[in-house]
Write an enzyme that holds these catalytic residues in place. Structure first.
Site, short mmCIF file in Angstrom:
data_model
loop_
_atom_site.label_atom_id
_atom_site.label_comp_id
_atom_site.label_asym_id
_atom_site.label_seq_id
_atom_site.Cartn_x
_atom_site.Cartn_y
_atom_site.Cartn_z
N GLY A 35 27.77 55.31 -6.34
CA GLY A 35 28.64 56.41 -5.98
C GLY A 35 28.72 57.40 -7.13
O GLY A 35 28.44 57.03 -8.28
N GLN A 64 32.26 64.10 -12.13
CA GLN A 64 31.34 63.40 -13.05
C GLN A 64 30.13 64.24 -13.42
O GLN A 64 29.42 63.93 -14.37
CB GLN A 64 30.87 62.08 -12.43
CG GLN A 64 31.98 61.04 -12.31
CD GLN A 64 31.43 59.75 -11.75
OE1 GLN A 64 31.35 59.58 -10.55
NE2 GLN A 64 31.02 58.83 -12.62
N HIS A 79 37.17 53.87 -5.81
CA HIS A 79 36.77 54.20 -7.19
C HIS A 79 36.39 55.69 -7.29
O HIS A 79 36.86 56.41 -8.18
CB HIS A 79 35.59 53.30 -7.59
CG HIS A 79 34.99 53.61 -8.92
ND1 HIS A 79 34.99 52.72 -9.97
CD2 HIS A 79 34.35 54.73 -9.38
CE1 HIS A 79 34.38 53.28 -11.01
NE2 HIS A 79 33.99 54.50 -10.69
N GLU A 80 35.56 56.15 -6.33
CA GLU A 80 35.12 57.56 -6.36
C GLU A 80 36.29 58.50 -6.10
O GLU A 80 36.41 59.55 -6.72
CB GLU A 80 34.00 57.79 -5.35
CG GLU A 80 32.74 56.97 -5.56
CD GLU A 80 32.22 57.00 -6.99
OE1 GLU A 80 32.39 58.03 -7.66
OE2 GLU A 80 31.67 55.99 -7.43
N CYS A 89 31.01 52.13 -14.11
CA CYS A 89 31.08 53.56 -13.81
C CYS A 89 30.01 54.29 -14.63
O CYS A 89 29.85 54.01 -15.82
CB CYS A 89 32.47 54.08 -14.18
SG CYS A 89 32.69 55.85 -13.87
N LEU A 90 29.30 55.22 -14.00
CA LEU A 90 28.27 55.97 -14.71
C LEU A 90 28.86 56.80 -15.85
O LEU A 90 28.15 57.15 -16.79
CB LEU A 90 27.50 56.88 -13.74
CG LEU A 90 26.71 56.17 -12.64
CD1 LEU A 90 26.02 57.18 -11.73
CD2 LEU A 90 25.69 55.21 -13.23
N HIS A 111 38.34 59.38 -9.06
CA HIS A 111 37.76 60.40 -9.95
C HIS A 111 38.28 61.81 -9.63
O HIS A 111 38.36 62.66 -10.50
CB HIS A 111 36.22 60.43 -9.84
CG HIS A 111 35.52 59.41 -10.67
ND1 HIS A 111 35.62 59.36 -12.04
CD2 HIS A 111 34.69 58.38 -10.33
CE1 HIS A 111 34.88 58.37 -12.51
NE2 HIS A 111 34.31 57.75 -11.49
ZN ZN Z 1 33.10 56.10 -11.70
#
Ligand code: ZN
Length: 168
Positions: free
Chosen positions: A46, A51, A135-136, A93-94, A139
């Site tokens: 995701g 991000q 999670h997304e 997480c990226l 953000h």
């Molecule tokens: Zn993340």
């Protein structure tokens, strides 16, 4: 294929509230498709717009990386229902590279969001998919999983554990 640079923890854009994405224009679609390319390039499941430095309420997700058809485009999403039942699960997480942590979240959610065609859709997710979506979604409000997690640790520790597990 165009990828975008993923912003990492410490950058203040990850802490801001994103604004409404608005109508699905050609420009918005371009950003979303770039986000999918970026997510795949980085082996993520995701990716939220903040991000990649875009402060709009939208994210992409592909909870099963093997399922190319299973890409969700979530534009101006709203989580309309959370299950009472919660469970702990491992997240990474990226934007927080090479780390993982345990997060407790509702097992299931219902989400309303606009898709790539500009149509408002209703979704229901459970298990890992519900976790990815939450999670997304976080953000978009400047929340990182590390705010909610316990036992944040280097990801390689889990890899080693798995390898040891396999040997037994
Ligand atoms: Zn993340």
């Amino acid at each position: 294929m165009a990828t975008r640079k993923v912003v990492t923890e410490g950058d203040e854009v990850l802490r801001k509230h994103a604004k409404s994405a608005g109508p699905v224009t050609t420009h918005l679609k371009e950003i979303l498709l770039d986000m999918v390319d970026t997510m795949r390039e980085e082996n993520g499941v995701g990716l939220a717009a903040p991000q990649v430095g875009i402060m709009r309420r939208m994210f992409v997700a592909q909870p099963d990386p093997g399922d190319d058809a299973g890409v969700y485009y979530m534009i101006d999403p709203v989580i309309t229902w959370y299950s009472e039942e919660k469970e702990w699960g491992v997240e990474g997480c990226l934007s927080v590279p090479d780390m993982v942590g345990d997060v407790e979240r509702p097992v299931a959610v219902k989400i309303e969001a606009t898709d790539l065609e500009g149509v408002r859709q209703q979704y229901e997710f459970e298990g890992f998919e519900a976790r990815v979506m939450q999670h997304e979604y976080d953000h978009l409000d400047g929340i990182l999983y590390t705010d909610k997690a316990r036992n944040v640790r280097p990801a390689y520790e889990d890899d080693e554990e798995e390898e040891n597990g396999r040997e037994e």
